[in-house]
Design a protein around this motif. Sequence first.
Motif, PDB file in Angstrom:
ATOM      1  N   TYR A 206     -51.980 -29.089 -14.899  1.00  0.00           N
ATOM      2  CA  TYR A 206     -51.524 -29.142 -13.178  1.00  0.00           C
ATOM      3  C   TYR A 206     -50.588 -28.331 -13.582  1.00  0.00           C
ATOM      4  O   TYR A 206     -49.834 -28.043 -14.047  1.00  0.00           O
ATOM      5  CB  TYR A 206     -50.503 -30.826 -12.989  1.00  0.00           C
ATOM      6  CG  TYR A 206     -51.945 -32.530 -13.152  1.00  0.00           C
ATOM      7  CD1 TYR A 206     -53.452 -31.724 -12.557  1.00  0.00           C
ATOM      8  CD2 TYR A 206     -51.539 -33.789 -13.531  1.00  0.00           C
ATOM      9  CE1 TYR A 206     -53.634 -32.937 -12.264  1.00  0.00           C
ATOM     10  CE2 TYR A 206     -52.477 -34.352 -13.089  1.00  0.00           C
ATOM     11  CZ  TYR A 206     -53.722 -33.807 -12.872  1.00  0.00           C
ATOM     12  OH  TYR A 206     -54.239 -35.330 -12.809  1.00  0.00           O
TER      13      TYR A 206
ATOM     14  N   GLU B  79     -46.158 -36.748  -8.351  1.00  0.00           N
ATOM     15  CA  GLU B  79     -46.016 -35.295  -7.931  1.00  0.00           C
ATOM     16  C   GLU B  79     -45.527 -34.762  -8.629  1.00  0.00           C
ATOM     17  O   GLU B  79     -44.637 -35.318  -9.717  1.00  0.00           O
ATOM     18  CB  GLU B  79     -45.244 -34.458  -6.627  1.00  0.00           C
ATOM     19  CG  GLU B  79     -47.018 -35.158  -5.879  1.00  0.00           C
ATOM     20  CD  GLU B  79     -48.409 -34.083  -5.575  1.00  0.00           C
ATOM     21  OE1 GLU B  79     -48.089 -33.346  -6.622  1.00  0.00           O
ATOM     22  OE2 GLU B  79     -49.380 -34.773  -5.154  1.00  0.00           O
TER      23      GLU B  79
ATOM     24  N   ASP C  96     -53.523 -44.112  -8.350  1.00  0.00           N
ATOM     25  CA  ASP C  96     -53.937 -42.411  -8.951  1.00  0.00           C
ATOM     26  C   ASP C  96     -54.101 -41.804  -8.008  1.00  0.00           C
ATOM     27  O   ASP C  96     -55.584 -42.125  -7.178  1.00  0.00           O
ATOM     28  CB  ASP C  96     -55.019 -42.746 -10.162  1.00  0.00           C
ATOM     29  CG  ASP C  96     -55.471 -41.564 -10.841  1.00  0.00           C
ATOM     30  OD1 ASP C  96     -55.114 -40.581 -10.657  1.00  0.00           O
ATOM     31  OD2 ASP C  96     -56.023 -41.102 -11.321  1.00  0.00           O
ATOM     32  N   SER C  97     -53.368 -41.616  -7.045  1.00  0.00           N
ATOM     33  CA  SER C  97     -54.340 -40.606  -6.069  1.00  0.00           C
ATOM     34  C   SER C  97     -53.774 -39.308  -6.015  1.00  0.00           C
ATOM     35  O   SER C  97     -52.800 -38.521  -7.003  1.00  0.00           O
ATOM     36  CB  SER C  97     -53.009 -40.791  -4.729  1.00  0.00           C
ATOM     37  OG  SER C  97     -51.896 -40.223  -4.817  1.00  0.00           O
TER      38      SER C  97
ATOM     39  N   ASP D  96     -62.916 -41.171 -11.301  1.00  0.00           N
ATOM     40  CA  ASP D  96     -63.356 -41.090 -13.182  1.00  0.00           C
ATOM     41  C   ASP D  96     -63.484 -42.184 -14.002  1.00  0.00           C
ATOM     42  O   ASP D  96     -63.865 -42.380 -14.872  1.00  0.00           O
ATOM     43  CB  ASP D  96     -62.540 -40.160 -13.131  1.00  0.00           C
ATOM     44  CG  ASP D  96     -60.712 -39.980 -12.956  1.00  0.00           C
ATOM     45  OD1 ASP D  96     -60.388 -40.960 -13.876  1.00  0.00           O
ATOM     46  OD2 ASP D  96     -60.562 -39.423 -12.710  1.00  0.00           O
TER      47      ASP D  96
ATOM     48  N   ASP E 293     -53.666 -35.581  -3.573  1.00  0.00           N
ATOM     49  CA  ASP E 293     -51.914 -34.559  -3.151  1.00  0.00           C
ATOM     50  C   ASP E 293     -52.081 -35.306  -1.832  1.00  0.00           C
ATOM     51  O   ASP E 293     -53.112 -35.289  -1.228  1.00  0.00           O
ATOM     52  CB  ASP E 293     -52.386 -33.451  -3.393  1.00  0.00           C
ATOM     53  CG  ASP E 293     -52.262 -33.357  -5.179  1.00  0.00           C
ATOM     54  OD1 ASP E 293     -51.198 -33.699  -5.786  1.00  0.00           O
ATOM     55  OD2 ASP E 293     -52.776 -32.154  -5.329  1.00  0.00           O
TER      56      ASP E 293
ATOM     57  N   HIS F   9     -42.867 -29.946  -5.873  1.00  0.00           N
ATOM     58  CA  HIS F   9     -42.487 -30.106  -4.249  1.00  0.00           C
ATOM     59  C   HIS F   9     -41.947 -31.161  -4.006  1.00  0.00           C
ATOM     60  O   HIS F   9     -41.488 -32.176  -3.862  1.00  0.00           O
ATOM     61  CB  HIS F   9     -44.280 -30.933  -3.769  1.00  0.00           C
ATOM     62  CG  HIS F   9     -45.584 -30.925  -4.736  1.00  0.00           C
ATOM     63  ND1 HIS F   9     -46.039 -30.090  -4.509  1.00  0.00           N
ATOM     64  CD2 HIS F   9     -45.893 -31.096  -5.769  1.00  0.00           C
ATOM     65  CE1 HIS F   9     -46.938 -29.635  -5.979  1.00  0.00           C
ATOM     66  NE2 HIS F   9     -47.083 -31.038  -6.482  1.00  0.00           N
TER      67      HIS F   9
ATOM     68  N   GLN G  94     -53.372 -39.902 -17.436  1.00  0.00           N
ATOM     69  CA  GLN G  94     -53.518 -41.107 -17.365  1.00  0.00           C
ATOM     70  C   GLN G  94     -53.245 -42.831 -18.682  1.00  0.00           C
ATOM     71  O   GLN G  94     -52.631 -43.446 -17.448  1.00  0.00           O
ATOM     72  CB  GLN G  94     -55.633 -41.766 -18.213  1.00  0.00           C
ATOM     73  CG  GLN G  94     -56.389 -40.596 -17.725  1.00  0.00           C
ATOM     74  CD  GLN G  94     -57.301 -40.162 -16.518  1.00  0.00           C
ATOM     75  OE1 GLN G  94     -56.711 -40.889 -15.548  1.00  0.00           O
ATOM     76  NE2 GLN G  94     -58.183 -39.850 -16.658  1.00  0.00           N
TER      77      GLN G  94
ATOM     78  N   ILE H 298     -57.824 -29.303  -8.799  1.00  0.00           N
ATOM     79  CA  ILE H 298     -58.275 -29.872 -10.057  1.00  0.00           C
ATOM     80  C   ILE H 298     -57.633 -31.235 -10.332  1.00  0.00           C
ATOM     81  O   ILE H 298     -56.605 -31.497 -10.461  1.00  0.00           O
ATOM     82  CB  ILE H 298     -57.522 -29.126 -11.086  1.00  0.00           C
ATOM     83  CG1 ILE H 298     -57.986 -27.936 -11.154  1.00  0.00           C
ATOM     84  CG2 ILE H 298     -57.713 -29.685 -12.727  1.00  0.00           C
ATOM     85  CD1 ILE H 298     -56.472 -26.578 -12.475  1.00  0.00           C
ATOM     86  N   GLN H 299     -58.093 -32.253 -10.511  1.00  0.00           N
ATOM     87  CA  GLN H 299     -58.309 -33.161 -11.161  1.00  0.00           C
ATOM     88  C   GLN H 299     -57.624 -34.291 -12.372  1.00  0.00           C
ATOM     89  O   GLN H 299     -57.201 -34.818 -12.948  1.00  0.00           O
ATOM     90  CB  GLN H 299     -58.478 -34.605 -10.428  1.00  0.00           C
ATOM     91  CG  GLN H 299     -59.366 -34.677  -8.796  1.00  0.00           C
ATOM     92  CD  GLN H 299     -57.865 -34.709  -8.386  1.00  0.00           C
ATOM     93  OE1 GLN H 299     -57.630 -36.008  -8.112  1.00  0.00           O
ATOM     94  NE2 GLN H 299     -57.690 -33.324  -7.129  1.00  0.00           N
TER      95      GLN H 299
END
Length: 288
Positions: A232, A199, A164-165, A95, A167, A204, A71, A60-61
């Motif tokens: 997220y 992240e 805005d990467s 996006d 994962d 993580h 954002q 999911i972005q």
Amino acid sequence: MKNYSKINDGWFSEICPMWPGISLSLEIEAILYSKKSPYQQIDLYQTRNHGKMLVLDGIIQLTESDEFAYQEMLAHVPLFAHPHPETVLVIGGGDGGVLREVGRHDGVKIIDFCEIDEAVIDVSKEFLPDMACGFDDPRVRVHIGDGNAYIHGHKNKYDVIIVDSSDPIGPGEILFEQPFYEGLKSALKHNGVIATQGESFFMHKECVANLVKITKELFVVQGYSSILVPTYPGGHIGICLGSLGPEVKKPCRSLSESFQQQLKYYTPQIHEASFVLPYFAKTLFDSI
Ligand code: SPM
């Protein structure tokens, strides 16, 4: 990248080895788009309760219901930390949502945008017009290509760089490594600030600890800002910040009432509060 996510009985479940044993599921009504680009599988769903949802390689972005949190913070925390941002680079985020937020800053004159996968831009323009409106801004110059290559070809050019990467599995992996951060630093002007998708310290720890180590070693000022994003994993994601001068944990410019009225998540208070860490994360970061 291998896609582990599933659709079962009208529910999309996001499954990924990066967050083993835990999965978020959203009820979906329709698959609006599904296609493999040269870089990744791109899916766009109509969810029952959370608007449209963009999914890349099963991850999911964004959903329309909570995209503003990520954002806004990814754009406004570094931009309000810089005294006079005029030249901004955004890497990733096809996006257009981060571009939309950067565009709210009247003082910004140039917004270079580098995205590897043009198909993400195209699908967003078609299905996510409230985000892809960022591309209509005349200050935006779009560069289709690899962010790592781009950054190493541009020295001393930007006041603020935002990454805005996705994962660090698949096309985004290189954007979490030291040479990329060295490139980001060399692309900054005097007093420049970077902000990267950082992240979650719940999900993580090693990845986040590595980002903190890299930014502590390379930058004069470093910080990690937390954001609440229900869709997220764990409802949490961070931004890793590095600066060649300005303090990042406080806004250094005021926000007009008309600017504030355009936003839903960012406030000067949440800017500062987002850097307050839970004890386990503070202990971890202080030990690096
Ligand atoms: N403009 C929105 C693009 C989103 N980019 C970040 C997506 C991250 C997805 N995975 C979140 C995992 C959090 N630990």
